[in-house]
Design a protein around this motif. Sequence first.
Motif, short mmCIF file in Angstrom:
data_model
loop_
_atom_site.label_atom_id
_atom_site.label_comp_id
_atom_site.label_asym_id
_atom_site.label_seq_id
_atom_site.Cartn_x
_atom_site.Cartn_y
_atom_site.Cartn_z
N ALA A 19 0.83 -1.21 0.00
CA ALA A 19 0.00 0.00 0.00
C ALA A 19 0.87 1.26 0.00
O ALA A 19 0.57 2.23 -0.69
N LEU A 20 1.95 1.22 0.77
CA LEU A 20 2.86 2.36 0.81
C LEU A 20 3.51 2.59 -0.54
O LEU A 20 3.59 3.73 -1.03
N ALA A 23 0.98 4.05 -2.85
CA ALA A 23 0.73 5.46 -2.57
C ALA A 23 1.88 6.33 -3.09
O ALA A 23 1.64 7.41 -3.64
N LEU A 26 1.55 6.48 -6.83
CA LEU A 26 0.41 7.32 -7.21
C LEU A 26 0.77 8.80 -7.07
O LEU A 26 0.50 9.61 -7.96
N ASN A 27 1.41 9.14 -5.96
CA ASN A 27 1.81 10.53 -5.77
C ASN A 27 2.87 10.93 -6.79
O ASN A 27 2.84 12.03 -7.33
N GLY A 295 -7.63 8.64 -2.90
CA GLY A 295 -6.34 7.96 -3.02
C GLY A 295 -5.21 8.94 -3.23
O GLY A 295 -4.15 8.84 -2.60
N GLN A 296 -5.42 9.93 -4.11
CA GLN A 296 -4.35 10.90 -4.34
C GLN A 296 -4.18 11.82 -3.15
O GLN A 296 -3.06 12.15 -2.76
N GLY A 298 -4.79 11.09 -0.05
CA GLY A 298 -4.12 10.29 0.98
C GLY A 298 -2.65 10.09 0.66
O GLY A 298 -1.79 10.17 1.55
N SER A 299 -2.35 9.83 -0.62
CA SER A 299 -0.94 9.62 -0.98
C SER A 299 -0.14 10.90 -0.81
O SER A 299 1.02 10.86 -0.39
N ARG A 300 -0.77 12.04 -1.08
CA ARG A 300 -0.05 13.30 -0.89
C ARG A 300 0.21 13.57 0.59
O ARG A 300 1.31 13.98 0.98
N LEU A 302 0.45 11.30 2.82
CA LEU A 302 1.44 10.31 3.24
C LEU A 302 2.85 10.76 2.88
O LEU A 302 3.77 10.70 3.70
#
Length: 715
Positions: A19-20, A23, A26-27, A295-296, A298-300, A302
């Motif tokens: 998942a990390l 992410a 994705l970012n 998702g984006q 959250g990835s940002r 993160l």
Amino acid sequence: MRAREPRGHWVLMLLGALALIGALLLNGFAQGAVGESTDREPAPTGDGDVPPDRVTRGGAVLNLDTGEPRSVRPKDRTIALTFDDGPDPKWTPRLLDVLRRHGAKATFFVVGAQVARHPSLARRLVTEGHEVGNHTYTHIDMAASPSWRVRMELDLTQRVLAGATGRTTALMRMPYSATPGELTGPQWRAAQAAGRQGYLVALTDRDTEDWAKPGADQIVRRALTETARDQGAIVMLHDSGGDRAATVAAVDEIITRLKARGHRFTTLSEAIGVPAANVPASLTERTVGRTVLFGQIGSRWLVDGLVALFGVAAVLTALRLVFLLVFAREHAVRARLQRRRRGRRGRESFTPWVSVIVPAYNESAGIAATLHSLLDTDYPALLEVIVVDDGSTDDTARIVADLNLPGVVLVRKPNGGKPSALNTGIARARADIVVMVDGDTVFQRDTLGHLVLPLAAPSVGAVSGNTKVANRGGLLGRWQHIEYVIGFNLDRRMFDLLQCMPTIPGAIGAFRRRALLDVGGVSEETLAEDTDLTMAICRAGWRVVYEETAIAWTEAPASLRQLWRQRYRWCYGTLQAMWKHRRSLVQRGRSGRFGRRCLPYLTIFQVVLPLFAPAVDLFTLYGLFFLEPLPLAASWLGFTALQTLAGAYALRLDGERVRPLWVLPLQQVVYRQLMYLVVIQSLVTAVLGTRLRWQTIRRHGTFTAQGSNATAAGG
């Protein structure tokens, strides 16, 4: 103690790592760092790639969903202001305010990643009656990108538009495009592909080139060039990508001047007389869009968190290293002064009777060497050695009995664990000074004398010796040797000065009997009985000191599996002890001083940072490939250099050679990760409430192979 250890957390850890990684990718994709080439060379132009004259000389909006291309121009006296690359949190609102003040509508060709970052701005565009178009997700050059990437970019932008605004769009503008006459062959091919997906492809009649920041007057001049009194036009501007103050000022001037000529400002769809390009999205499209959107976001968050964590961890680790070196130097200075004050006869001035307790469970490989080293001592006082065989299933007890060494007492008992064995030995001991030694450890001839000497001070309740790795051959042995000298021993010097020692190692420790009685002996409540006992003695008001000259040689785990088992028990037991003694954080007196000095340090550097370290390491690896690698590489090299210098100083303090330091960089890559995983597994075990069973490791008889001479074992 026999409950089965949890196994499902390995699956959770793997899923968490995936998942990390997802992410981060994705970012990185949203930032244009992953998946986009910096090479914007267009593909070779084929025979069918040249746009026909009806396109290059036609209107700026192309309908290419059929075999015959059609183009259209805006209606007379109709201006479609179009803005690319947004929405931008600073400039898009200012442009919207200008448009609202003039009662004008416009079309915004949005970048999907920007919509995901600022969904409220995208909603404002739609709410205020403006039109949105697709400008790809990461502003790629569609003419130089593979078809699968183009489809994904357009589709993702539609998804986030649906999630953010509840609308989809039929309009699309290619990044890096301009007027129909400037359409290249590869761009024409990309436009045809978008047309087959159902998009109206928007170019422009007037390219203001405001992206080059020519100034407001020049932007206005280009927007009005060759604009006849009755002619409509599509005007290209930008609401993102840098300072757009000139664009904001130019838009105000363009609307003012053209309104005076009788022009109106509306959306591109209305300007060309087609149905509205923005239509309500289906429930499925909105659901998928919100998923991509979150998702984006959250990835940002993160990645931003990892950047902050990376910085905090780097600062804390560097500060810790500096403080450890400062304390180590101060400890060395004080130790020299103390030895000078004692003089040559200092050691002989305090030689009380000593009881040595050796808890033994399946120690047949090294017990003989341990006992020989204890008796081969220059300590002048009476000495008794109590070997407590804790239900061994090998020949430990027989070996001790057959040795028939003077002053050695063998006590046999059913297996009950190391704390039980130690308490049995304490009950049998007759001396006021009790020394505890593991059955895989050997002493040097002068170790006992150095170890008990600090107990001459009435306030000292216990003394930690200096544990060294004997089997330091190979990478694993060298890594542990470095860890013992640089990590454990530097920490102990600091804890000594701060009077908050958390652990006297089971391999070598001396205790005042009264201190042991004050805390009720060795507790069986944790798996790190040595840490639990030391913390209890500190909280009871006794000083616990570190004596670096009292050296014991121990056999370290010889395989990764054995190392894992040992460190898993250590880490889990330390967590138990920290939790058990947590009330010291709020207590007064010596107990409170110990808690507030020691427990936060252990929490930060032995729990929190190791817990998040794998994520930081993954981010660092990601950054080396997809971000600016030089700052990250420089940080890693600088930190490794600092550790190497600190390691050289620590080895010098311990009288060791610096040659093993060549394995330090590799230790940061391999060994450190293993220790992080140990912390994670221990925390999961603790959170799940599972009682970890006792982890024993197999002995290889290091000292038996080298002989019983302790000094030789250390060489």
